[in-house]
Scaffold this motif. Structure first.
Motif, short mmCIF file in Angstrom:
data_model
loop_
_atom_site.label_atom_id
_atom_site.label_comp_id
_atom_site.label_asym_id
_atom_site.label_seq_id
_atom_site.Cartn_x
_atom_site.Cartn_y
_atom_site.Cartn_z
N TYR A 6 0.50 -1.71 0.10
CA TYR A 6 -0.29 0.37 0.29
C TYR A 6 0.83 1.68 -0.15
O TYR A 6 -0.07 2.48 0.31
CB TYR A 6 -0.57 0.54 1.25
N HIS A 7 2.35 1.10 -0.79
CA HIS A 7 2.61 2.58 0.31
C HIS A 7 4.30 2.35 -1.30
O HIS A 7 4.68 1.64 -1.46
CB HIS A 7 3.71 2.31 1.85
N VAL A 8 3.79 2.99 -2.36
CA VAL A 8 4.44 3.03 -3.43
C VAL A 8 4.58 4.17 -3.98
O VAL A 8 3.04 4.81 -4.21
CB VAL A 8 3.62 1.67 -4.93
N HIS A 9 5.07 5.02 -4.48
CA HIS A 9 5.06 6.33 -5.13
C HIS A 9 5.56 6.72 -6.71
O HIS A 9 6.08 5.17 -7.58
CB HIS A 9 6.52 6.75 -4.19
N THR A 10 5.43 7.01 -6.88
CA THR A 10 5.43 7.99 -8.18
C THR A 10 6.34 8.56 -9.05
O THR A 10 6.97 9.36 -8.29
CB THR A 10 3.54 7.81 -8.79
N ILE A 88 -2.80 7.98 -0.94
CA ILE A 88 -2.22 9.07 -1.31
C ILE A 88 -1.22 9.54 0.47
O ILE A 88 -1.98 9.06 1.55
CB ILE A 88 -3.02 10.63 -1.00
N GLU A 89 0.08 9.60 0.72
CA GLU A 89 0.39 9.42 1.92
C GLU A 89 0.50 11.22 2.19
O GLU A 89 1.25 12.05 1.30
CB GLU A 89 2.42 9.83 1.54
N ALA A 90 0.22 11.49 2.76
CA ALA A 90 0.00 12.96 3.46
C ALA A 90 0.47 13.92 4.46
O ALA A 90 0.32 12.68 5.90
CB ALA A 90 -1.38 13.28 3.66
N VAL A 116 4.78 11.94 9.75
CA VAL A 116 5.86 12.45 9.88
C VAL A 116 6.91 13.02 9.51
O VAL A 116 7.90 11.97 9.88
CB VAL A 116 5.52 12.65 11.63
N HIS A 117 6.92 13.32 8.99
CA HIS A 117 8.46 13.78 8.17
C HIS A 117 9.15 15.09 8.19
O HIS A 117 10.36 15.39 7.88
CB HIS A 117 8.76 13.70 6.69
N PHE A 118 8.75 15.53 9.12
CA PHE A 118 9.13 17.12 9.06
C PHE A 118 8.55 17.45 11.08
O PHE A 118 7.00 17.14 10.95
CB PHE A 118 8.05 18.62 8.53
N ALA A 162 2.23 5.88 8.64
CA ALA A 162 3.15 5.26 7.44
C ALA A 162 4.39 5.66 8.60
O ALA A 162 4.12 5.90 10.14
CB ALA A 162 3.34 6.54 6.94
N HIS A 163 5.13 4.47 8.17
CA HIS A 163 6.28 3.93 9.32
C HIS A 163 6.29 4.86 11.08
O HIS A 163 7.09 5.57 10.63
CB HIS A 163 8.11 4.43 8.24
N PRO A 164 6.03 4.35 11.39
CA PRO A 164 5.78 4.47 12.85
C PRO A 164 7.38 4.87 13.55
O PRO A 164 6.52 5.62 14.35
CB PRO A 164 5.23 3.71 13.55
N VAL A 198 3.30 -1.34 7.88
CA VAL A 198 4.60 -2.43 8.64
C VAL A 198 5.66 -1.52 7.45
O VAL A 198 3.95 -2.11 6.15
CB VAL A 198 4.17 -3.24 8.73
N ASN A 199 6.58 -1.34 7.37
CA ASN A 199 6.83 -0.57 6.33
C ASN A 199 8.18 -0.70 5.83
O ASN A 199 9.40 -1.31 6.90
CB ASN A 199 6.46 1.20 6.57
N THR A 200 8.74 -2.06 4.99
CA THR A 200 9.84 -2.10 4.66
C THR A 200 11.37 -1.39 4.34
O THR A 200 11.86 -2.37 4.30
CB THR A 200 9.46 -3.48 4.01
N SER A 231 5.78 -1.41 1.51
CA SER A 231 7.32 -1.21 0.85
C SER A 231 8.23 0.26 0.36
O SER A 231 9.29 0.35 0.50
CB SER A 231 7.38 -2.02 -0.77
N ASP A 232 6.80 1.32 0.64
CA ASP A 232 7.42 2.33 0.04
C ASP A 232 8.10 2.73 -1.19
O ASP A 232 9.75 3.02 -0.97
CB ASP A 232 8.51 2.96 1.17
N ALA A 233 8.40 1.55 -1.72
CA ALA A 233 8.69 1.82 -3.12
C ALA A 233 8.67 3.33 -3.88
O ALA A 233 8.20 3.87 -4.26
CB ALA A 233 8.62 0.80 -4.74
#
Ligand code: ZN
Ligand code: FE
Ligand code: FE
Ligand code: ZN
Length: 271
Positions: A6-10, A88-90, A116-118, A162-164, A198-200, A231-233
């Motif tokens: 469920y976690h794939v980017h473009t 979407i990842e927000a 939370v990236h910031f 995401a990625h807790p 669960v993010n690899t 996977s956060d691919a």
């Protein structure tokens, strides 16, 4: 049993590569039941001129992203096999809720991943801003990060967190025992009704460990927080990355099912 990624980017986010159909192709080869695109939402919390095109797509590109995923979804339906989901990842940045609401309500997302990236504008998961770690006591930083993550979970915007424990990305580790804090976060997730990812990707960075850590996952399981998989691919070859390992970890932590999403509704799948 069919797994989901469920976690794939473009490529629209400016730091990923590959065509959407290549990601789907990889998912089909890996035998995944579903692949969900979750590209970064435009940086709605910054003035337009301060937004970094190497971090997230421009706001005017969002409709194209949705269209492209929806088109692939229709195509995948015709082919049969792996199903495509629109996610979407927000980012969660307190004080900008109105704008976030406005962006999210305009599209038929199957799920919204909260990140939370910031921390007060510091992109702590960005290699370019590593020096920021010098300004913090590491235990206080962990406490602060998880505080923000709990606020994000409670905000009501997100289905999946995401990625807790992203804060461990560069392997700056806390000195103190984390059990109590993990438990606190897990309870907040439970009350908020969000699911943990669960993010690899954690295996591909200096932390060299799946997000969340095993102990954290156990804490989630103990209070009944559901989990899903990503996977956060950022390139097609990472679709389904190390999912056997992730699945082992999930089972070891006590889970018997993962959850999937369709139109914002949650479904359990036995593992
Ligand atoms: Zn990214
Ligand atoms: Fe992220
Ligand atoms: Fe991501
Ligand atoms: Zn991510």
């Amino acid at each position: 049993m069919t797994l989901v990624d469920y976690h794939v980017h473009t490529a629209r986010c400016g730091h990923a590569s590959g065509e959407l159909k290549d990601y789907l192709q990889k998912a089909r080869e890996a035998g995944l039941g579903e692949i969900g695109f979750a590209d970064h939402l435009p940086m709605y919390f910054l003035p337009v001129e301060e937004r970094d095109p190497g971090i997230a797509m421009a706001e005017e590109k969002l409709p194209d992203y949705v269209q492209e995923v929806m088109a692939l979804k229709a195509e995948a339906e015709k082919m049969g096999g792996t199903v495509v989901r629109l996610g979407i990842e927000a980012d969660y940045v307190p004080g900008h809720e109105e704008k976030l609401r406005q962006l999210l309500r305009s599209y038929p997302f199957d799920y919204v991943i909260g990140s939370v990236h910031f921390l007060d504008g510091w992109g702590f998961d960005n290699l370019h801003y590593l020096d920021g770690y010098e300004r913090w006591d590491i235990d206080e930083l962990y406490e602060y990060y998880f505080q923000r993550l709990m606020e994000a979970a409670g905000s009501g915007f997100f289905h999946i967190m995401a990625h807790p424990d992203l804060i461990k990305k560069f392997n700056f580790r806390p000195r103190r025992d984390m059990k109590e804090l993990y438990r606190r976060v897990a309870k907040v997730f439970r009350e908020a009704g969000v699911c943990a990812e669960v993010n690899t990707a954690g295996l591909r960075v200096p932390a060299k460990e799946i997000y969340p850590a095993y102990e954290f996952l156990v804490a989630f399981c103990e209070v009944g927080v559901p989990v899903t998989l990503g996977s956060d691919a950022h390139r097609p070859e990472d679709v389904g990355y190390a999912f056997e390992q992730a699945l082992r970890l999930i089972k070891e932590a006590g889970y018997r099912e993962i959850v999937t999403f369709r139109d914002g509704k949650k479904f359990a799948v036995r593992i």
